[in-house]
Write a protein that holds these residues in place. Structure first.
Motif, PDB file in Angstrom:
ATOM      1  N   ILE A 116      -8.835  -3.672  -1.130  1.00  0.00           N
ATOM      2  CA  ILE A 116      -9.620  -4.556  -2.049  1.00  0.00           C
ATOM      3  C   ILE A 116     -10.468  -3.812  -2.984  1.00  0.00           C
ATOM      4  CG2 ILE A 116     -11.490  -6.285  -2.076  1.00  0.00           C
ATOM      5  CD1 ILE A 116     -10.936  -6.777   0.984  1.00  0.00           C
ATOM      6  N   GLU A 171      -5.694  -2.944   4.605  1.00  0.00           N
ATOM      7  CA  GLU A 171      -5.952  -3.896   3.431  1.00  0.00           C
ATOM      8  C   GLU A 171      -6.697  -3.082   2.302  1.00  0.00           C
ATOM      9  OE1 GLU A 171      -7.597  -8.155   3.296  1.00  0.00           O
ATOM     10  OE2 GLU A 171      -9.077  -6.761   4.256  1.00  0.00           O
ATOM     11  N   SER A 227      -9.338  -1.974   6.673  1.00  0.00           N
ATOM     12  CA  SER A 227      -9.599  -2.510   5.440  1.00  0.00           C
ATOM     13  C   SER A 227     -10.575  -1.329   4.852  1.00  0.00           C
ATOM     14  CB  SER A 227     -10.473  -3.731   5.599  1.00  0.00           C
ATOM     15  OG  SER A 227     -10.575  -4.358   4.281  1.00  0.00           O
ATOM     16  N   THR A 246      -7.595  -8.684  -3.759  1.00  0.00           N
ATOM     17  CA  THR A 246      -7.197  -7.974  -2.828  1.00  0.00           C
ATOM     18  C   THR A 246      -5.913  -7.183  -3.536  1.00  0.00           C
ATOM     19  OG1 THR A 246      -7.607  -9.574  -1.310  1.00  0.00           O
ATOM     20  CG2 THR A 246      -5.647  -8.053  -0.569  1.00  0.00           C
TER      21      THR A 246
END
Length: 279
Positions: free
Chosen positions: A202, A200, A146, A161
């Motif tokens: 963000i 991921e 992430s 996100t």
């Protein structure tokens, strides 16, 4: 003369053969002389003691007839019977002998039965263990990473996100050894990534909030009921005394801000005399 002599010999041999073996022996004796005559004619090309023509045909005919006589004589000759076996002779002798036929005066004794030995137990064979090898594929998830970055278009502290994280897949191949169906060993053979994880992402808001607007100045009460015509660019109220806002004056009225003196500066707002009051 030789032809007659050989013919007489052939007849004598045939008669002797007939005396020992019958008609079969007689035919065999004639066949032997006929074979000799045929071979002589074929090889020498001369008349034999049978006065055959000196040709191959005559010799071949003599051989053919002689062979036929030899075959017939062999079949008709008596064959000697096989000698009786020694066992048969012994059996005949035992039957013909009166001593053997007479019953024995000695009473026969019945042997006592022997005790059988205790049977030895047969050892049970030890079963051979069955060892087998097989392969098994086991899937395991790969965690995703992430990361984040500052987004100036989002409010401070907000999180959005941008890319959703997706775990990957790792397939491990194991070699499994079993003994009689029970696993006794396991070894890692290979590792294969069948799907790569998606990281991921963000976005973190970093937009600073705007400062609150400055409060608007309170409107100056118009005690005189109007604006002084000596000033332009703002309504300077007509009052007993007008001071600049934020100054040391105590009113009771104040100018709205910088104004232009177009007449007499009756309120002494242009201290520097540049024509612009409350600047």
């Amino acid at each position: 003369m030789s032809t007659y002599i050989v013919g007489v010999l052939a007849v004598l041999v045939s008669i002797i053969g007939a005396g020992t073996n019958g008609i079969g022996g007689f035919l065999v004796g004639l066949a032997l002389f006929g074979i000799g005559a045929g071979v002589y004619t074929l090889v020498k090309r001369r008349p034999s003691f049978l006065n055959l023509a000196p040709t191959k045909r005559a010799g071949g005919a003599a051989l053919g007839v002689s062979a036929a006589l030899l075959l017939v004589g062999s079949l008709l000759a008596p064959h000697s019977a096989p000698a009786p076996e020694a066992a048969d002779a012994d059996s005949v002798a035992s039957v013909s002998s009166p001593a053997a036929a007479a019953p024995s005066a000695t009473p026969s004794t019945t042997p006592s039965p022997k005790k059988s030995a205790t049977p030895t137990p047969t050892p049970t064979p030890t079963p051979t263990p069955v060892v087998a090898t097989q392969f098994a594929d086991v899937s395991e998830p790969i965690p995703f990473a992430s990361s984040s970055y500052d987004e100036p278009t989002l409010e401070l502290g907000a999180a959005v996100t941008v890319t959703a994280g997706v775990p990957g897949t790792l397939v491990k191949r194991w070699q499994i050894t079993t003994t009689d169906g029970v696993e006794t060993g396991r070894a890692l053979v290979s590792e294969t990534v069948t799907s790569t994880p998606v990281d991921e992402v963000i976005a973190i808001g970093s937009l600073q909030p705007a400062p609150p607007p400055a409060p608007e100045p309170e409107p100056v009460a118009d005690a005189g009921g109007g604006c002084d015509p000596n000033y332009a660019g703002g309504c300077v109220p007509i009052d007993s005394d007008v001071d600049c806002p934020g100054g040391s004056g105590n009113g009771p009225s104040y100018a709205p801000g910088p104004v232009q003196v177009i007449g007499s500066d009756i309120y002494d707002l242009d201290r520097d005399g540049d024509g612009l009051a409350c600047d």
